[in-house]
Design a protein around this motif. Structure first.
Motif, short mmCIF file in Angstrom:
data_model
loop_
_atom_site.label_atom_id
_atom_site.label_comp_id
_atom_site.label_asym_id
_atom_site.label_seq_id
_atom_site.Cartn_x
_atom_site.Cartn_y
_atom_site.Cartn_z
N ARG A 40 -4.29 9.92 19.00
CA ARG A 40 -3.07 9.68 18.23
C ARG A 40 -3.37 9.66 16.73
NH1 ARG A 40 -1.99 5.82 22.21
NH2 ARG A 40 -2.29 4.08 20.78
N ARG A 41 -4.48 9.04 16.36
CA ARG A 41 -4.83 9.00 14.93
C ARG A 41 -5.14 10.40 14.42
NH1 ARG A 41 -7.86 4.69 16.71
NH2 ARG A 41 -9.80 5.87 16.57
N GLU A 203 -1.13 4.52 6.82
CA GLU A 203 0.06 4.35 7.65
C GLU A 203 -0.12 5.03 9.01
OE1 GLU A 203 3.80 3.00 8.73
OE2 GLU A 203 2.53 2.44 7.03
N ILE A 204 -0.74 6.20 9.01
CA ILE A 204 -1.01 6.90 10.27
C ILE A 204 -1.91 6.05 11.16
CG2 ILE A 204 -2.21 8.89 11.28
CD1 ILE A 204 -1.22 10.48 8.79
N LYS A 206 -2.32 2.80 11.08
CA LYS A 206 -1.59 1.60 11.50
C LYS A 206 -0.66 1.91 12.67
CE LYS A 206 1.68 -1.89 9.79
NZ LYS A 206 2.48 -2.33 8.61
N LYS A 207 0.10 3.00 12.58
CA LYS A 207 1.05 3.34 13.64
C LYS A 207 0.36 3.71 14.93
CE LYS A 207 5.04 4.83 10.89
NZ LYS A 207 5.95 5.96 10.56
N SER A 208 -0.82 4.30 14.85
CA SER A 208 -1.53 4.71 16.06
C SER A 208 -1.99 3.52 16.88
CB SER A 208 -2.75 5.57 15.70
OG SER A 208 -3.79 4.76 15.16
N GLU A 210 -0.28 0.64 17.15
CA GLU A 210 0.85 -0.21 17.57
C GLU A 210 1.09 -0.10 19.06
OE1 GLU A 210 4.08 1.11 15.14
OE2 GLU A 210 3.41 -0.03 13.38
#
Length: 210
Positions: A40-41, A203-204, A206-208, A210
């Motif tokens: 995902r990252r 941000e990428i 961080k979202k990966s 979650e």
């Protein structure tokens, strides 16, 4: 109205494909030590670099996304004794490990809608100077998607803790990638990567998680 319904159906189908591939990528990550949310990252980093590099066609971005999420699918054919080995691999073990792009190619090319992503899956370990594998491709002979992935993948490897290495700061990782332009990486792709704002990369990441 019928056209709108068809577009909605196709959109839902595409989202189903994307969710399925993301789940598959996550499942692959769980087989390899220290790669939680890796796919995902790297998907996020790769798309950011691709856009900075001028890739704007949705079709091209979708192929890149598919290739990134499935880049290590061939590792399902690597024995756990090698894939999960905590210490260095022997030359014989490395020979087996390096078969995973070929295994991945064979798997992905059997699925028609994923076939365009085969060059990324097959060539994601090539190097700009020709010292990579499986084919030892050099320079622009390496598919662009694989060149973009290589930068994003290395950035993630350097900035996320793994059993055999400690994470370094984003800026230090960017300097290391810049230092390897022209040897490991396509200099033009590195230049595009350097234009991606640090806050977007953060941000990428961080979202990966979650």
């Amino acid at each position: 109205e019928a056209t709108r319904d068809l577009e909605a159906t196709l959109g839902a189908l595409e989202e189903t494909y994307r969710s399925t591939l993301e789940a598959l990528g996550s499942a692959i990550d769980t087989r390899d030590l220290g790669t939680q949310a890796h796919s995902r990252r790297v998907r996020g980093y790769s798309l950011a670099v691709a856009r900075a590099h001028g890739m704007t066609a949705e079709t091209d971005l979708r192929v890149l996304e598919h290739g990134v999420l499935l880049h290590d699918i061939g590792k399902i054919g690597i024995p756990d004794a090698i894939l999960l080995k905590p210490g260095p691999l022997t030359p014989a073990e490395w020979k087996i490990m390096r078969t995973h792009p070929e295994i991945g190619r064979q798997l992905v090319e059997q699925i028609a809608f994923l076939r365009p992503a085969v060059p990324i899956v097959y060539h994601h370990h090539e190097r700009w100077d020709g010292t990579g594998y499986p084919k030892g491709l050099k320079g622009a002979d390496i598919p662009l998607g694989a060149r973009i992935f290589a930068v994003a993948d290395s950035f993630d490897a350097m900035t996320f803790d793994r059993p055999y290495s400690r994470a370094i700061e984003f800026e230090a990782a960017r300097r290391e990638i810049q230092r390897s332009a022209g040897t490991h990486f396509d200099p033009a792709v590195v230049a595009s990567f350097m234009t991606v704002p640090l806050n977007l990369l953060e941000e990428i990441r961080k979202k990966s998680l979650e």
